[in-house]
Design an enzyme around this catalytic site. Structure first.
Site, PDB file in Angstrom:
ATOM      1  N   LYS A  24       0.824  -1.214   0.000  1.00 42.52           N
ATOM      2  CA  LYS A  24       0.000   0.000   0.000  1.00 42.52           C
ATOM      3  C   LYS A  24       0.864   1.273   0.000  1.00 42.52           C
ATOM      4  O   LYS A  24       2.069   1.221   0.263  1.00 42.52           O
ATOM      5  CB  LYS A  24      -0.927  -0.032   1.222  1.00 42.52           C
ATOM      6  CG  LYS A  24      -1.957  -1.175   1.183  1.00 42.52           C
ATOM      7  CD  LYS A  24      -2.924  -1.092   2.365  1.00 42.52           C
ATOM      8  CE  LYS A  24      -3.962  -2.203   2.310  1.00 42.52           C
ATOM      9  NZ  LYS A  24      -4.958  -2.054   3.410  1.00 42.52           N
ATOM     10  N   TYR A  82     -12.309  -2.288  -3.985  1.00 40.90           N
ATOM     11  CA  TYR A  82     -12.812  -2.432  -2.616  1.00 40.90           C
ATOM     12  C   TYR A  82     -14.339  -2.368  -2.552  1.00 40.90           C
ATOM     13  O   TYR A  82     -14.873  -2.033  -1.493  1.00 40.90           O
ATOM     14  CB  TYR A  82     -12.192  -1.361  -1.722  1.00 40.90           C
ATOM     15  CG  TYR A  82     -10.809  -1.707  -1.192  1.00 40.90           C
ATOM     16  CD1 TYR A  82     -10.617  -2.788  -0.318  1.00 40.90           C
ATOM     17  CD2 TYR A  82      -9.701  -0.955  -1.522  1.00 40.90           C
ATOM     18  CE1 TYR A  82      -9.366  -3.102   0.196  1.00 40.90           C
ATOM     19  CE2 TYR A  82      -8.431  -1.264  -1.016  1.00 40.90           C
ATOM     20  CZ  TYR A  82      -8.277  -2.345  -0.156  1.00 40.90           C
ATOM     21  OH  TYR A  82      -7.035  -2.649   0.361  1.00 40.90           O
ATOM     22  N   ASN A 142      -2.033   0.415   6.705  1.00 47.45           N
ATOM     23  CA  ASN A 142      -1.494  -0.818   7.284  1.00 47.45           C
ATOM     24  C   ASN A 142      -0.641  -1.625   6.301  1.00 47.45           C
ATOM     25  O   ASN A 142      -0.534  -2.845   6.408  1.00 47.45           O
ATOM     26  CB  ASN A 142      -2.612  -1.649   7.922  1.00 47.45           C
ATOM     27  CG  ASN A 142      -3.656  -2.098   6.914  1.00 47.45           C
ATOM     28  OD1 ASN A 142      -3.578  -1.781   5.745  1.00 47.45           O
ATOM     29  ND2 ASN A 142      -4.627  -2.861   7.384  1.00 47.45           N
ATOM     30  N   HIS A 201      -2.215  -5.421   1.623  1.00 47.60           N
ATOM     31  CA  HIS A 201      -3.504  -6.101   1.445  1.00 47.60           C
ATOM     32  C   HIS A 201      -3.213  -7.535   1.041  1.00 47.60           C
ATOM     33  O   HIS A 201      -2.267  -7.789   0.290  1.00 47.60           O
ATOM     34  CB  HIS A 201      -4.318  -5.432   0.327  1.00 47.60           C
ATOM     35  CG  HIS A 201      -5.428  -6.316  -0.188  1.00 47.60           C
ATOM     36  ND1 HIS A 201      -6.655  -6.383   0.432  1.00 47.60           N
ATOM     37  CD2 HIS A 201      -5.465  -7.215  -1.208  1.00 47.60           C
ATOM     38  CE1 HIS A 201      -7.400  -7.288  -0.208  1.00 47.60           C
ATOM     39  NE2 HIS A 201      -6.703  -7.801  -1.208  1.00 47.60           N
ATOM     40  N   GLU A 211      -9.408 -11.051  -7.617  1.00 48.89           N
ATOM     41  CA  GLU A 211      -8.465  -9.938  -7.446  1.00 48.89           C
ATOM     42  C   GLU A 211      -7.253 -10.095  -8.375  1.00 48.89           C
ATOM     43  O   GLU A 211      -6.758  -9.109  -8.911  1.00 48.89           O
ATOM     44  CB  GLU A 211      -8.025  -9.848  -5.983  1.00 48.89           C
ATOM     45  CG  GLU A 211      -9.155  -9.397  -5.076  1.00 48.89           C
ATOM     46  CD  GLU A 211      -8.788  -9.376  -3.598  1.00 48.89           C
ATOM     47  OE1 GLU A 211      -9.657  -9.019  -2.788  1.00 48.89           O
ATOM     48  OE2 GLU A 211      -7.631  -9.706  -3.250  1.00 48.89           O
TER      49      GLU A 211
HETATM   50  P1  GTP Z   1      -7.042  -6.200   3.524  1.00 50.10           P
HETATM   51  O1  GTP Z   1      -6.040  -7.264   3.299  1.00 50.10           O
HETATM   52  O2  GTP Z   1      -6.514  -4.826   3.151  1.00 50.10           O
HETATM   53  O3  GTP Z   1      -8.395  -6.504   2.951  1.00 50.10           O
HETATM   54  O4  GTP Z   1      -7.174  -6.129   5.118  1.00 50.10           O
HETATM   55  P2  GTP Z   1      -8.025  -7.029   6.078  1.00 50.10           P
HETATM   56  O5  GTP Z   1      -8.692  -8.156   5.367  1.00 50.10           O
HETATM   57  O6  GTP Z   1      -7.120  -7.337   7.227  1.00 50.10           O
HETATM   58  O7  GTP Z   1      -9.121  -5.982   6.579  1.00 50.10           O
HETATM   59  P3  GTP Z   1     -10.606  -5.699   6.021  1.00 50.10           P
HETATM   60  O8  GTP Z   1     -10.855  -6.464   4.766  1.00 50.10           O
HETATM   61  O9  GTP Z   1     -11.543  -5.826   7.172  1.00 50.10           O
HETATM   62  O10 GTP Z   1     -10.494  -4.147   5.685  1.00 50.10           O
HETATM   63  C1  GTP Z   1      -9.898  -3.749   4.463  1.00 50.10           C
HETATM   64  C2  GTP Z   1      -8.997  -2.571   4.722  1.00 50.10           C
HETATM   65  O11 GTP Z   1      -9.784  -1.478   5.145  1.00 50.10           O
HETATM   66  C3  GTP Z   1      -7.965  -2.750   5.840  1.00 50.10           C
HETATM   67  O12 GTP Z   1      -6.776  -3.357   5.442  1.00 50.10           O
HETATM   68  C4  GTP Z   1      -7.698  -1.311   6.245  1.00 50.10           C
HETATM   69  O13 GTP Z   1      -6.742  -0.699   5.373  1.00 50.10           O
HETATM   70  C5  GTP Z   1      -9.037  -0.656   6.026  1.00 50.10           C
HETATM   71  N1  GTP Z   1      -9.747  -0.540   7.290  1.00 50.10           N
HETATM   72  C6  GTP Z   1     -10.326  -1.528   8.031  1.00 50.10           C
HETATM   73  N2  GTP Z   1     -10.867  -1.040   9.143  1.00 50.10           N
HETATM   74  C7  GTP Z   1     -10.625   0.297   9.120  1.00 50.10           C
HETATM   75  C8  GTP Z   1     -10.932   1.384   9.993  1.00 50.10           C
HETATM   76  O14 GTP Z   1     -11.548   1.215  11.042  1.00 50.10           O
HETATM   77  N3  GTP Z   1     -10.506   2.623   9.596  1.00 50.10           N
HETATM   78  C9  GTP Z   1      -9.822   2.834   8.432  1.00 50.10           C
HETATM   79  N4  GTP Z   1      -9.440   4.065   8.101  1.00 50.10           N
HETATM   80  N5  GTP Z   1      -9.526   1.842   7.587  1.00 50.10           N
HETATM   81  C10 GTP Z   1      -9.908   0.612   7.932  1.00 50.10           C
HETATM   82 MG    MG Z   2      -9.863  -7.916   3.592  1.00 53.38          MG
END
Ligand code: GTP
Ligand code: MG
Length: 138
Positions: free
Chosen positions: A9, A49, A112, A115, A126
């Site tokens: 990212k 997304y 973070n 992904h 994807e």
């Molecule tokens: P990905 O591998 O990026 O999909 O991460 P994940 O599967 O661990 O998390 P999830 O699919 O629940 O959320 C997708 C992405 O949304 C996360 O990686 C974060 O970058 C973002 N995200 C999730 N929760 C939050 C939040 O509370 N605030 C913000 N700003 N971003 C969030």
């Molecule tokens: Mg995810």
């Protein structure tokens, strides 16, 4: 043998962490079988997304992903989807285990660093979103 889509990212590409993150994948036995740097448009980030469209952080997430270039890649290995998620660590770096990418590099739950696909169906979708078959060199 399984494949998963990974994205390094903008918070990580900006800080020149691509090589350090790739070393984590390779040390875990994941092979990088395709990789390219792209600068997503906002529309492309929103499409990628779209499952999160109703979440309160959707705007922040997609604007961040389109803010600067990312590195999209396909990782291959036994159980690559689960193994990658293990190497990535928990979504929120505060909860990520020692030695994981997010523990070492992530700035916040939003910024973070990586992904990773979460299931075989999403991995296939994807990968197809970013790569043509000929670009996957196993
Ligand atoms: P990905 O591998 O990026 O999909 O991460 P994940 O599967 O661990 O998390 P999830 O699919 O629940 O959320 C997708 C992405 O949304 C996360 O990686 C974060 O970058 C973002 N995200 C999730 N929760 C939050 C939040 O509370 N605030 C913000 N700003 N971003 C969030
Ligand atoms: Mg995810």
């Amino acid at each position: 043998i399984e494949r998963t889509l990974s994205i390094i990212k903008p918070d990580a590409t900006r800080r020149n962490l691509t090589g350090k993150i790739n070393a984590k994948f390779e040390e875990a036995g994941l092979r990088i079988v395709a990789q390219k740097r792209v600068h997503l448009s906002l529309a492309q980030a929103q499409k990628f997304y779209e499952v999160h469209a109703e979440r309160p952080f959707f705007g922040e997430l997609t604007e961040f992903m389109a803010s600067e270039p990312v590195v999209v890649q396909v990782l291959e290995g036994e159980g690559a989807i689960a193994k990658n998620r293990e190497v990535m660590g928990a979504t929120n770096p505060a909860n990520a285990a020692d030695g994981t990418i997010r523990k070492e590099f992530a700035l916040s739950v939003g910024e973070n660093s990586v992904h990773g696909s979460d299931a075989p169906e999403t991995a296939a979708q994807e990968i197809a979103y970013f790569f043509a078959g000929l670009e996957l060199v196993g």
